[in-house]
Design a protein around this motif. Structure first.
Motif, PDB file in Angstrom:
ATOM      1  N   GLY A 112       0.795  -1.221   0.000  1.00  0.00           N
ATOM      2  CA  GLY A 112       0.000   0.000   0.000  1.00  0.00           C
ATOM      3  C   GLY A 112       0.826   1.270   0.000  1.00  0.00           C
ATOM      4  O   GLY A 112       0.277   2.363   0.122  1.00  0.00           O
ATOM      5  N   HIS A 113       2.145   1.130  -0.148  1.00  0.00           N
ATOM      6  CA  HIS A 113       3.007   2.310  -0.195  1.00  0.00           C
ATOM      7  C   HIS A 113       2.818   3.053  -1.522  1.00  0.00           C
ATOM      8  O   HIS A 113       2.661   2.436  -2.568  1.00  0.00           O
ATOM      9  CB  HIS A 113       4.483   1.924  -0.050  1.00  0.00           C
ATOM     10  CG  HIS A 113       4.796   1.173   1.208  1.00  0.00           C
ATOM     11  ND1 HIS A 113       4.434   1.623   2.455  1.00  0.00           N
ATOM     12  CD2 HIS A 113       5.429  -0.002   1.398  1.00  0.00           C
ATOM     13  CE1 HIS A 113       4.846   0.759   3.364  1.00  0.00           C
ATOM     14  NE2 HIS A 113       5.444  -0.246   2.745  1.00  0.00           N
ATOM     15  N   ASN A 114       2.828   4.373  -1.464  1.00  0.00           N
ATOM     16  CA  ASN A 114       2.745   5.217  -2.659  1.00  0.00           C
ATOM     17  C   ASN A 114       4.174   5.411  -3.166  1.00  0.00           C
ATOM     18  O   ASN A 114       4.978   6.104  -2.542  1.00  0.00           O
ATOM     19  CB  ASN A 114       2.102   6.558  -2.287  1.00  0.00           C
ATOM     20  CG  ASN A 114       1.903   7.450  -3.478  1.00  0.00           C
ATOM     21  OD1 ASN A 114       1.916   7.016  -4.626  1.00  0.00           O
ATOM     22  ND2 ASN A 114       1.706   8.731  -3.219  1.00  0.00           N
ATOM     23  N   ILE A 115       4.491   4.798  -4.296  1.00  0.00           N
ATOM     24  CA  ILE A 115       5.842   4.828  -4.855  1.00  0.00           C
ATOM     25  C   ILE A 115       5.830   5.770  -6.054  1.00  0.00           C
ATOM     26  O   ILE A 115       4.997   5.643  -6.950  1.00  0.00           O
ATOM     27  CB  ILE A 115       6.296   3.418  -5.293  1.00  0.00           C
ATOM     28  CG1 ILE A 115       6.009   2.379  -4.198  1.00  0.00           C
ATOM     29  CG2 ILE A 115       7.764   3.438  -5.677  1.00  0.00           C
ATOM     30  CD1 ILE A 115       6.686   2.611  -2.885  1.00  0.00           C
ATOM     31  N   GLU A 116       6.768   6.694  -6.062  1.00  0.00           N
ATOM     32  CA  GLU A 116       6.816   7.751  -7.082  1.00  0.00           C
ATOM     33  C   GLU A 116       8.187   7.803  -7.731  1.00  0.00           C
ATOM     34  O   GLU A 116       9.200   7.583  -7.083  1.00  0.00           O
ATOM     35  CB  GLU A 116       6.526   9.090  -6.401  1.00  0.00           C
ATOM     36  CG  GLU A 116       6.730  10.313  -7.265  1.00  0.00           C
ATOM     37  CD  GLU A 116       6.579  11.617  -6.488  1.00  0.00           C
ATOM     38  OE1 GLU A 116       6.754  12.678  -7.109  1.00  0.00           O
ATOM     39  OE2 GLU A 116       6.310  11.583  -5.265  1.00  0.00           O
ATOM     40  N   ALA A 117       8.201   8.130  -9.008  1.00  0.00           N
ATOM     41  CA  ALA A 117       9.427   8.534  -9.697  1.00  0.00           C
ATOM     42  C   ALA A 117       9.185   9.954 -10.178  1.00  0.00           C
ATOM     43  O   ALA A 117       8.114  10.272 -10.689  1.00  0.00           O
ATOM     44  CB  ALA A 117       9.743   7.622 -10.870  1.00  0.00           C
ATOM     45  N   VAL A 118      10.194  10.828  -9.983  1.00  0.00           N
ATOM     46  CA  VAL A 118      10.023  12.242 -10.302  1.00  0.00           C
ATOM     47  C   VAL A 118      11.254  12.792 -11.008  1.00  0.00           C
ATOM     48  O   VAL A 118      12.382  12.408 -10.714  1.00  0.00           O
ATOM     49  CB  VAL A 118       9.709  13.065  -9.019  1.00  0.00           C
ATOM     50  CG1 VAL A 118      10.806  12.949  -7.997  1.00  0.00           C
ATOM     51  CG2 VAL A 118       9.428  14.516  -9.357  1.00  0.00           C
ATOM     52  N   TYR A 119      10.997  13.700 -11.944  1.00  0.00           N
ATOM     53  CA  TYR A 119      12.048  14.417 -12.678  1.00  0.00           C
ATOM     54  C   TYR A 119      11.717  15.900 -12.567  1.00  0.00           C
ATOM     55  O   TYR A 119      10.593  16.295 -12.856  1.00  0.00           O
ATOM     56  CB  TYR A 119      12.085  13.966 -14.141  1.00  0.00           C
ATOM     57  CG  TYR A 119      13.168  14.605 -14.955  1.00  0.00           C
ATOM     58  CD1 TYR A 119      14.517  14.372 -14.679  1.00  0.00           C
ATOM     59  CD2 TYR A 119      12.855  15.446 -16.007  1.00  0.00           C
ATOM     60  CE1 TYR A 119      15.511  14.973 -15.434  1.00  0.00           C
ATOM     61  CE2 TYR A 119      13.846  16.034 -16.784  1.00  0.00           C
ATOM     62  CZ  TYR A 119      15.175  15.806 -16.478  1.00  0.00           C
ATOM     63  OH  TYR A 119      16.165  16.395 -17.233  1.00  0.00           O
ATOM     64  N   HIS A 120      12.693  16.709 -12.169  1.00  0.00           N
ATOM     65  CA  HIS A 120      12.436  18.112 -11.864  1.00  0.00           C
ATOM     66  C   HIS A 120      12.877  19.107 -12.938  1.00  0.00           C
ATOM     67  O   HIS A 120      12.717  20.317 -12.745  1.00  0.00           O
ATOM     68  CB  HIS A 120      13.156  18.501 -10.551  1.00  0.00           C
ATOM     69  CG  HIS A 120      12.586  17.854  -9.353  1.00  0.00           C
ATOM     70  ND1 HIS A 120      11.448  18.295  -8.722  1.00  0.00           N
ATOM     71  CD2 HIS A 120      13.014  16.777  -8.639  1.00  0.00           C
ATOM     72  CE1 HIS A 120      11.199  17.543  -7.674  1.00  0.00           C
ATOM     73  NE2 HIS A 120      12.122  16.609  -7.602  1.00  0.00           N
ATOM     74  N   GLU A 121      13.425  18.653 -14.030  1.00  0.00           N
ATOM     75  CA  GLU A 121      13.962  19.576 -15.034  1.00  0.00           C
ATOM     76  C   GLU A 121      12.970  19.749 -16.195  1.00  0.00           C
ATOM     77  O   GLU A 121      12.139  18.881 -16.423  1.00  0.00           O
ATOM     78  CB  GLU A 121      15.304  19.054 -15.561  1.00  0.00           C
ATOM     79  CG  GLU A 121      16.359  18.918 -14.490  1.00  0.00           C
ATOM     80  CD  GLU A 121      16.661  20.219 -13.780  1.00  0.00           C
ATOM     81  OE1 GLU A 121      16.703  21.267 -14.426  1.00  0.00           O
ATOM     82  OE2 GLU A 121      16.852  20.178 -12.545  1.00  0.00           O
ATOM     83  N   PRO A 122      13.095  20.863 -16.934  1.00  0.00           N
ATOM     84  CA  PRO A 122      12.225  21.018 -18.109  1.00  0.00           C
ATOM     85  C   PRO A 122      12.588  19.976 -19.171  1.00  0.00           C
ATOM     86  O   PRO A 122      13.704  19.467 -19.196  1.00  0.00           O
ATOM     87  CB  PRO A 122      12.526  22.438 -18.595  1.00  0.00           C
ATOM     88  CG  PRO A 122      13.813  22.819 -17.979  1.00  0.00           C
ATOM     89  CD  PRO A 122      13.991  21.983 -16.748  1.00  0.00           C
ATOM     90  N   GLU A 123      11.627  19.677 -20.031  1.00  0.00           N
ATOM     91  CA  GLU A 123      11.878  18.706 -21.092  1.00  0.00           C
ATOM     92  C   GLU A 123      12.935  19.247 -22.031  1.00  0.00           C
ATOM     93  O   GLU A 123      12.945  20.422 -22.395  1.00  0.00           O
ATOM     94  CB  GLU A 123      10.574  18.437 -21.853  1.00  0.00           C
ATOM     95  CG  GLU A 123      10.689  17.298 -22.818  1.00  0.00           C
ATOM     96  CD  GLU A 123       9.327  16.901 -23.366  1.00  0.00           C
ATOM     97  OE1 GLU A 123       9.235  15.778 -23.860  1.00  0.00           O
ATOM     98  OE2 GLU A 123       8.386  17.697 -23.282  1.00  0.00           O
ATOM     99  N   ALA A 124      13.854  18.371 -22.440  1.00  0.00           N
ATOM    100  CA  ALA A 124      14.955  18.790 -23.328  1.00  0.00           C
ATOM    101  C   ALA A 124      14.469  19.025 -24.740  1.00  0.00           C
ATOM    102  O   ALA A 124      13.502  18.513 -25.174  1.00  0.00           O
ATOM    103  CB  ALA A 124      16.037  17.706 -23.336  1.00  0.00           C
TER     104      ALA A 124
END
Length: 124
Positions: A112-124
């Motif tokens: 039940g853990h909320n697992i996230e992947a995140v990218y903080h930069e603008p799209e190239a």
């Protein structure tokens, strides 16, 4: 800030399989492993690691966010996590409510853990 984070899981084999498959697109692999009560250590860079172990008690739900190196990695994480048995909790996309460049995907893992992947930069 962290060296490692360790938390218990209710089904070690299922959680190990889920996290290995879901985090593989982010370059995460096994660093060390012992018996289930000791657990497994996973890392992408040997600087920070995630450790899982078989717990007797039901673990509290966590939100774990993993930094991706690109939007494509976020997408790959999402698809791998769903293939590994995760449940959709937010398809890959921008989250302007957090920040204008916040590109993320969310899945619910075996405990039940909320697992996230995140990218903080603008799209190239």
């Amino acid at each position: 800030m962290f060296d490692h984070v360790k938390f218990g899981v209710s089904d070690f084999a299922a959680s190990k399989a889920f996290f290995l498959k879901a985090l593989e697109p982010l370059g995460v692999a096994v660093v060390s492993e012992g018996v289930p009560s000791y657990g497994i250590e996973l890392s992408a860079n040997d600087e920070v690691s995630l450790c899982l172990y078989q717990a007797e008690e039901k673990p509290a739900h966590l939100h774990l966010a993993f930094r991706a190196a690109s939007r494509q990695q976020v997408d790959a994480f999402y698809h791998a996590a769903l293939e590994a048995g995760g449940k959709d909790n937010g398809a890959p996309g921008l989250r302007p409510q957090y920040q204008g460049r916040y590109y993320a995907a969310f899945v619910i893992g075996p405990d039940g853990h909320n697992i996230e992947a995140v990218y903080h930069e603008p799209e190239a």
